[in-house]
Write an enzyme that holds these catalytic residues in place. Structure first.
Site, PDB file in Angstrom:
ATOM      1  N   CYS A  80       0.840  -1.207   0.000  1.00  0.00           N
ATOM      2  CA  CYS A  80       0.000   0.000   0.000  1.00  0.00           C
ATOM      3  C   CYS A  80       0.872   1.253   0.000  1.00  0.00           C
ATOM      4  O   CYS A  80       1.713   1.433   0.875  1.00  0.00           O
ATOM      5  CB  CYS A  80      -0.918  -0.004   1.226  1.00  0.00           C
ATOM      6  N   CYS A  83       0.317   3.443   3.364  1.00  0.00           N
ATOM      7  CA  CYS A  83       0.720   2.980   4.691  1.00  0.00           C
ATOM      8  C   CYS A  83       2.075   3.600   5.036  1.00  0.00           C
ATOM      9  O   CYS A  83       2.820   4.008   4.147  1.00  0.00           O
ATOM     10  CB  CYS A  83       0.841   1.460   4.699  1.00  0.00           C
ATOM     11  N   HIS A 141      -4.287   0.881   8.029  1.00  0.00           N
ATOM     12  CA  HIS A 141      -4.802   0.524   6.712  1.00  0.00           C
ATOM     13  C   HIS A 141      -6.249   0.048   6.762  1.00  0.00           C
ATOM     14  O   HIS A 141      -7.022   0.272   5.831  1.00  0.00           O
ATOM     15  CB  HIS A 141      -3.911  -0.580   6.115  1.00  0.00           C
ATOM     16  N   ASN A 181     -13.700   9.828  -1.556  1.00  0.00           N
ATOM     17  CA  ASN A 181     -14.482   8.746  -2.149  1.00  0.00           C
ATOM     18  C   ASN A 181     -14.336   7.534  -1.234  1.00  0.00           C
ATOM     19  O   ASN A 181     -13.211   7.184  -0.870  1.00  0.00           O
ATOM     20  CB  ASN A 181     -13.941   8.384  -3.539  1.00  0.00           C
ATOM     21  N   HIS A 192      -6.895   2.191   1.578  1.00  0.00           N
ATOM     22  CA  HIS A 192      -6.403   2.899   2.769  1.00  0.00           C
ATOM     23  C   HIS A 192      -7.249   4.176   2.977  1.00  0.00           C
ATOM     24  O   HIS A 192      -7.499   4.905   2.019  1.00  0.00           O
ATOM     25  CB  HIS A 192      -4.930   3.258   2.567  1.00  0.00           C
ATOM     26  N   HIS A 194      -8.403   7.548   3.027  1.00  0.00           N
ATOM     27  CA  HIS A 194      -7.778   8.778   2.535  1.00  0.00           C
ATOM     28  C   HIS A 194      -8.775   9.592   1.730  1.00  0.00           C
ATOM     29  O   HIS A 194      -9.811   9.085   1.303  1.00  0.00           O
ATOM     30  CB  HIS A 194      -6.553   8.454   1.664  1.00  0.00           C
ATOM     31  N   GLN A 196      -8.856  13.424  -0.955  1.00  0.00           N
ATOM     32  CA  GLN A 196      -8.041  14.181  -1.906  1.00  0.00           C
ATOM     33  C   GLN A 196      -8.398  15.660  -1.832  1.00  0.00           C
ATOM     34  O   GLN A 196      -9.471  16.024  -1.344  1.00  0.00           O
ATOM     35  CB  GLN A 196      -8.285  13.678  -3.330  1.00  0.00           C
TER      36      GLN A 196
HETATM   37 ZN   LIG Z   1      -2.418   1.263   3.616  1.00  0.00          ZN
END
Ligand SMILES: [Zn+2]
Length: 370
Positions: A80, A83, A141, A181, A192, A194, A196
């Site tokens: 990932c 991570c 994660h 999203n 993971h 997150h 934007q």
């Molecule tokens: Zn990750």
């Protein structure tokens, strides 16, 4: 140790550069967090090649970014890129841990600050200037946004506000959009947790339309359209989902999506950077409350999108009212709403759930003591 409350968060900011020159900024909840500032990777420089084209029929800009076809797509969990780095996975984040971290996207839809030649005509094309950033909400994660404590959501809000101010100051950026999203059904390529941030070189079509409406309403009534909508929803109450001292969450009167909630600050502010400390803490609490209610509505996963609607950087009037829109494409257990003919081709939405029914169901979601 008990987790800090959303109104206790004091963020420590540490900025550095990645191996290819991209900026990376840590937002830590403790002052003594030690972050690895050296990126050991050997990365080729990023050469973005996007541009924007003007659609004269709809008066809208469209981004064209052909180089993004090679971007990372569903990597295995042990590779990932979001991570923290380990000896076997040199990720985008060199540190072995972090709270919240923001970095420039290696595959940006918009990048650069170059001069823009005045265009015009029927086929106006310009460089895709701007900036695209990734915001990692946690080093875990397997976490999800709704599993995070309110203090961590507050730290994410601090990062959003910091980046809104920074990108607004970048030459060529016309609007800053923080978004997330959630769920593979939405098209998420990295699981993971997150979001934007886009710094667009133009005012987005939706904001441009809202500003035109607000200007017409101001001319006709002398009042702020967003403020009157908020006051109207509070007076009616049928579509209110949840609220606190500083924020109100409601299903909009003309909701397009089966699950759709808008969050408005009670005070008129233009963007996240203009929120005071109490409003930021209250937003963390209400946002989590709203998302957990939405996720509790169906006995199923809830693919969803969060969009932070902020005033354009160079807005000529001050009516634009910061708000956050959260919506899902889930319409029933095992069923998704797809944007088909009417929505995709004509922009004409048909919603399968009455907004007042959706609001009542969201109010009635058992919150399990949270
Ligand atoms: Zn990750």
């Amino acid at each position: 140790m008990t987790a800090p409350r959303a109104d206790d968060v004091r963020v420590t900011r540490t900025a550095t550069r990645m191996a290819d020159g991209r900026e990376i900024i840590y937002f830590d909840e403790t002052a003594d967090a030690r972050r690895v500032l050296q990126d050991p990777r050997d990365l080729p420089p990023v050469i973005p090649a996007s541009h924007v084209r003007y659609d004269v029929l709809l008066s809208e800009w469209v981004g064209i970014a052909g180089h993004r076809q090679t971007r990372t797509y569903h990597p295995p969990a042990n590779a990932c890129p979001l991570c923290p780095s380990t000896p076997t996975n040199q990720s985008e984040i060199p540190s072995p841990d972090y709270d919240v971290v923001v970095f420039e996207n290696r595959f940006p839809s918009f990048a650069g600050t170059g001069e823009i030649a005045a265009g015009g005509g029927l086929f106006d094309s310009r460089p895709g200037n701007g900036r695209c950033e990734v915001v990692c909400f946690t080093s875990d994660h397997r976490a999800t946004l709704s599993s995070l404590p309110a203090a961590r959501v507050r730290t994410v809000i601090e990062a959003w506000a910091d980046r809104t101010a920074a990108l607004s100051a970048q030459p060529g950026v016309e609007q800053v959009f923080c978004f997330e999203n959630r769920g593979v059904e939405i098209g998420v390529t990295l699981t993971h947790p997150h979001g934007q941030i886009y710094g667009y070189p133009f005012v987005t079509p939706k904001s441009a339309a809202a500003i035109r409406s607000a200007q017409a309403y101001r001319a006709a009534t002398g009042a702020n359209l967003f403020g009157d909508v908020l006051a109207g929803e509070l007076a009616d109450g049928a579509r209110i989902v949840t609220k606190n001292d500083h924020w109100v969450a409601f299903v909009p009167f003309a909701a397009r999506w089966p699950v759709e909630v808008h969050l408005y600050p009670r005070r008129h502010v233009r963007d996240l950077a203009a929120l005071d400390n109490a409003e930021r803490a209250a937003l963390a609490e209400l946002y989590l409350d709203a998302v957990r209610r939405m996720e509790g509505m169906f006995d199923d996963s809830l693919p969803a999108i969060t969009g932070v609607h902020q005033a354009p950087v160079h807005a000529v009037d001050d009516d634009f009212w910061l708000h956050i829109e959260v919506f899902s494409i889930r319409r029933a257990v095992g069923k998704l709403k797809y944007l088909a003919g009417s929505e995709s081709a004509m922009g004409a939405f048909v919603n399968d759930i009455t907004p007042e029914v959706a609001a009542r169901r969201l109010r009635e979601v058992e919150m399990g003591g949270q």
